[in-house]
Motif scaffolding. Structure first.
Motif, PDB file in Angstrom:
ATOM      1  N   ILE A   1     108.947   0.777 -13.820  1.00 48.99           N
ATOM      2  CA  ILE A   1     108.868   0.637 -12.242  1.00 48.99           C
ATOM      3  C   ILE A   1     108.770   2.101 -11.554  1.00 48.99           C
ATOM      4  O   ILE A   1     109.787   2.928 -11.741  1.00 48.99           O
ATOM      5  N   TYR A   2     108.148   2.226 -10.496  1.00 44.50           N
ATOM      6  CA  TYR A   2     107.832   3.330 -10.030  1.00 44.50           C
ATOM      7  C   TYR A   2     107.921   2.974  -8.569  1.00 44.50           C
ATOM      8  O   TYR A   2     107.144   2.000  -8.078  1.00 44.50           O
ATOM      9  N   GLU A   3     108.721   4.057  -7.751  1.00 50.88           N
ATOM     10  CA  GLU A   3     108.888   3.840  -6.217  1.00 50.88           C
ATOM     11  C   GLU A   3     107.308   4.527  -5.711  1.00 50.88           C
ATOM     12  O   GLU A   3     107.256   5.526  -6.384  1.00 50.88           O
ATOM     13  N   LEU A   4     106.942   4.206  -4.787  1.00 48.37           N
ATOM     14  CA  LEU A   4     105.572   4.699  -4.076  1.00 48.37           C
ATOM     15  C   LEU A   4     105.749   4.950  -2.730  1.00 48.37           C
ATOM     16  O   LEU A   4     105.170   4.347  -1.834  1.00 48.37           O
ATOM     17  N   PRO A   5     106.112   6.060  -2.388  1.00 51.26           N
ATOM     18  CA  PRO A   5     106.476   6.470  -1.024  1.00 51.26           C
ATOM     19  C   PRO A   5     105.145   6.931  -0.342  1.00 51.26           C
ATOM     20  O   PRO A   5     104.827   6.952   0.943  1.00 51.26           O
ATOM     21  N   ILE A   6     104.236   7.197  -1.206  1.00 51.85           N
ATOM     22  CA  ILE A   6     102.886   7.897  -0.603  1.00 51.85           C
ATOM     23  C   ILE A   6     101.640   7.026  -1.214  1.00 51.85           C
ATOM     24  O   ILE A   6     101.535   6.722  -2.306  1.00 51.85           O
ATOM     25  N   GLU A   7     100.722   6.634  -0.065  1.00 50.93           N
ATOM     26  CA  GLU A   7      99.811   5.803  -0.675  1.00 50.93           C
ATOM     27  C   GLU A   7      98.382   6.220   0.425  1.00 50.93           C
ATOM     28  O   GLU A   7      98.699   6.557   1.645  1.00 50.93           O
ATOM     29  N   VAL A   8      97.403   6.398  -0.177  1.00 52.74           N
ATOM     30  CA  VAL A   8      95.952   6.714   0.557  1.00 52.74           C
ATOM     31  C   VAL A   8      95.007   5.669   0.226  1.00 52.74           C
ATOM     32  O   VAL A   8      94.982   5.006  -0.653  1.00 52.74           O
ATOM     33  N   GLU A   9      93.906   5.730   1.212  1.00 52.38           N
ATOM     34  CA  GLU A   9      92.977   4.643   1.091  1.00 52.38           C
ATOM     35  C   GLU A   9      91.615   5.206   1.700  1.00 52.38           C
ATOM     36  O   GLU A   9      91.914   6.352   2.496  1.00 52.38           O
TER      37      GLU A   9
ATOM     38  N   ASP B   1      99.583  15.063   1.996  1.00 55.07           N
ATOM     39  CA  ASP B   1      98.415  15.793   2.154  1.00 55.07           C
ATOM     40  C   ASP B   1      97.756  16.284   0.590  1.00 55.07           C
ATOM     41  O   ASP B   1      96.334  16.034   0.725  1.00 55.07           O
ATOM     42  N   GLN B   2      98.259  16.549  -0.314  1.00 55.99           N
ATOM     43  CA  GLN B   2      97.668  16.806  -1.402  1.00 55.99           C
ATOM     44  C   GLN B   2      97.150  15.397  -2.294  1.00 55.99           C
ATOM     45  O   GLN B   2      95.996  15.803  -2.603  1.00 55.99           O
ATOM     46  N   LEU B   3      97.768  14.431  -2.203  1.00 54.90           N
ATOM     47  CA  LEU B   3      96.906  13.358  -2.799  1.00 54.90           C
ATOM     48  C   LEU B   3      96.063  13.028  -1.839  1.00 54.90           C
ATOM     49  O   LEU B   3      94.845  12.503  -2.567  1.00 54.90           O
ATOM     50  N   ARG B   4      95.932  12.940  -0.510  1.00 52.92           N
ATOM     51  CA  ARG B   4      94.740  12.550   0.164  1.00 52.92           C
ATOM     52  C   ARG B   4      93.589  13.549   0.055  1.00 52.92           C
ATOM     53  O   ARG B   4      92.184  13.138  -0.320  1.00 52.92           O
ATOM     54  N   GLU B   5      93.911  14.869  -0.317  1.00 52.96           N
ATOM     55  CA  GLU B   5      92.843  15.545  -0.615  1.00 52.96           C
ATOM     56  C   GLU B   5      91.975  15.490  -2.066  1.00 52.96           C
ATOM     57  O   GLU B   5      91.028  15.513  -1.958  1.00 52.96           O
ATOM     58  N   ALA B   6      92.941  15.191  -2.971  1.00 49.62           N
ATOM     59  CA  ALA B   6      92.448  14.816  -4.438  1.00 49.62           C
ATOM     60  C   ALA B   6      91.638  13.433  -4.189  1.00 49.62           C
ATOM     61  O   ALA B   6      90.412  13.473  -4.817  1.00 49.62           O
ATOM     62  N   HIS B   7      92.249  12.434  -3.392  1.00 46.86           N
ATOM     63  CA  HIS B   7      91.650  11.265  -3.214  1.00 46.86           C
ATOM     64  C   HIS B   7      90.156  11.459  -2.480  1.00 46.86           C
ATOM     65  O   HIS B   7      89.274  10.804  -2.833  1.00 46.86           O
ATOM     66  N   GLU B   8      90.188  12.368  -1.705  1.00 47.66           N
ATOM     67  CA  GLU B   8      88.687  12.562  -0.839  1.00 47.66           C
ATOM     68  C   GLU B   8      87.732  13.251  -1.813  1.00 47.66           C
ATOM     69  O   GLU B   8      86.538  12.922  -1.612  1.00 47.66           O
ATOM     70  N   ARG B   9      88.154  13.854  -2.629  1.00 52.40           N
ATOM     71  CA  ARG B   9      87.309  14.575  -3.547  1.00 52.40           C
ATOM     72  C   ARG B   9      86.629  13.501  -4.574  1.00 52.40           C
ATOM     73  O   ARG B   9      85.565  13.385  -4.633  1.00 52.40           O
ATOM     74  N   ASP B  10      87.402  12.687  -4.913  1.00 54.34           N
ATOM     75  CA  ASP B  10      86.757  11.401  -5.497  1.00 54.34           C
ATOM     76  C   ASP B  10      85.851  10.583  -4.347  1.00 54.34           C
ATOM     77  O   ASP B  10      84.765  10.061  -4.764  1.00 54.34           O
ATOM     78  N   LEU B  11      86.278  10.264  -3.511  1.00 53.79           N
ATOM     79  CA  LEU B  11      85.363   9.322  -2.387  1.00 53.79           C
ATOM     80  C   LEU B  11      84.030  10.012  -2.045  1.00 53.79           C
ATOM     81  O   LEU B  11      82.954   9.470  -1.887  1.00 53.79           O
ATOM     82  N   ALA B  12      83.991  11.615  -2.098  1.00 44.25           N
ATOM     83  CA  ALA B  12      82.972  12.417  -1.795  1.00 44.25           C
ATOM     84  C   ALA B  12      81.851  12.042  -2.617  1.00 44.25           C
ATOM     85  O   ALA B  12      80.838  12.287  -2.513  1.00 44.25           O
ATOM     86  N   ILE B  13      82.168  11.994  -3.895  1.00 43.28           N
ATOM     87  CA  ILE B  13      81.049  11.672  -5.057  1.00 43.28           C
ATOM     88  C   ILE B  13      81.052  10.543  -5.706  1.00 43.28           C
ATOM     89  O   ILE B  13      80.328  10.535  -6.668  1.00 43.28           O
ATOM     90  N   GLU B  14      81.977   9.585  -5.291  1.00 42.47           N
ATOM     91  CA  GLU B  14      82.029   8.231  -6.107  1.00 42.47           C
ATOM     92  C   GLU B  14      80.679   7.452  -5.930  1.00 42.47           C
ATOM     93  O   GLU B  14      80.466   6.820  -7.158  1.00 42.47           O
ATOM     94  N   GLU B  15      79.860   7.493  -5.008  1.00 35.17           N
ATOM     95  CA  GLU B  15      78.642   6.708  -4.913  1.00 35.17           C
ATOM     96  C   GLU B  15      77.760   7.106  -6.037  1.00 35.17           C
ATOM     97  O   GLU B  15      77.024   6.341  -6.350  1.00 35.17           O
TER      98      GLU B  15
ATOM     99  N   LEU C   1     101.391   7.368  -5.070  1.00 37.66           N
ATOM    100  CA  LEU C   1     102.064   8.113  -5.809  1.00 37.66           C
ATOM    101  C   LEU C   1     103.425   8.040  -5.847  1.00 37.66           C
ATOM    102  O   LEU C   1     104.129   7.859  -4.650  1.00 37.66           O
ATOM    103  N   ASP C   2     103.929   8.112  -6.805  1.00 40.64           N
ATOM    104  CA  ASP C   2     105.565   8.293  -7.012  1.00 40.64           C
ATOM    105  C   ASP C   2     105.990   9.885  -7.334  1.00 40.64           C
ATOM    106  O   ASP C   2     105.640  10.260  -8.446  1.00 40.64           O
ATOM    107  N   PRO C   3     106.250  10.698  -6.385  1.00 37.24           N
ATOM    108  CA  PRO C   3     106.338  12.222  -6.226  1.00 37.24           C
ATOM    109  C   PRO C   3     107.542  12.490  -7.433  1.00 37.24           C
ATOM    110  O   PRO C   3     107.623  13.734  -7.953  1.00 37.24           O
ATOM    111  N   GLU C   4     108.447  11.409  -7.546  1.00 35.93           N
ATOM    112  CA  GLU C   4     109.620  11.927  -8.518  1.00 35.93           C
ATOM    113  C   GLU C   4     109.052  11.737  -9.948  1.00 35.93           C
ATOM    114  O   GLU C   4     109.492  12.722 -10.642  1.00 35.93           O
ATOM    115  N   SER C   5     108.508  10.710 -10.228  1.00 34.76           N
ATOM    116  CA  SER C   5     107.987  10.739 -11.731  1.00 34.76           C
ATOM    117  C   SER C   5     106.606  11.379 -12.196  1.00 34.76           C
ATOM    118  O   SER C   5     106.231  11.895 -13.092  1.00 34.76           O
ATOM    119  N   GLY C   6     105.947  11.452 -10.891  1.00 30.04           N
ATOM    120  CA  GLY C   6     104.645  12.423 -10.999  1.00 30.04           C
ATOM    121  C   GLY C   6     103.503  11.376 -11.257  1.00 30.04           C
ATOM    122  O   GLY C   6     102.285  11.740 -11.836  1.00 30.04           O
TER     123      GLY C   6
END
Lengths: 83, 83
Positions: free
Chosen positions: A75-83, B17-31, B42-47
């Motif tokens: 199980i993973y806690e997910l404090p960060i979510e983007v869409e 912010d870093q996750l959003r930036e990575a996600h937006e790189r996907d969104l930019a080219i997904e089409e 993201l679970d920043p503790e387990s990565g």
């Protein structure tokens, strides 16, 4: 309330009806732990199940799964979510 | 269109912010691959990062992640979903 993803293995070949029945056993008792299971997804080929939930702690989420008869330790806690 | 969950490891300490930036790189080219990345958690503790997407195939989803600079090999097709 925090958000969590937990992962189960070994559900190879499980059907939608079987997943729904398992999920409904969680929903029936989740309130006792202050948990809500939002969605569950199954890959019947690999047998992986992903459950997205909200609740007060990892332990509370896992207790619901334990009591419903499908325990997991992943199980993973997910404090960060983007869409 | 099928639905997929892919999993990345090694994102310990990554920020929203870093996750959003990575996600937006996907969104930019997904089409270009007929893919849509719906959400990422993201679970920043387990990565661990979990990405929920829809698209024509696992390979198409993985190609978007490859081109965006964050490849993974762990992906599951999710024909069954309950809520």
């Amino acid at each position: 309330m925090a958000k969590f993803m937990d992962v189960h293995s070994g559900f190879v070949g499980v059907t939608e009806d079987q997943l729904r029945e398992a999920h409904e056993r969680d929903l029936a008792i989740e309130e006792s732990e202050g948990v809500h299971f939002e969605r569950a997804w199954l890959d019947p080929e690999s047998g992986k199940v992903f459950c997205l939930s909200s609740g007060p702690s990892k332990e509370a989420v896992l207790r619901v799964h334990d009591k419903a008869g499908h325990p997991t330790t992943e199980i993973y806690e997910l404090p960060i979510e983007v869409e």
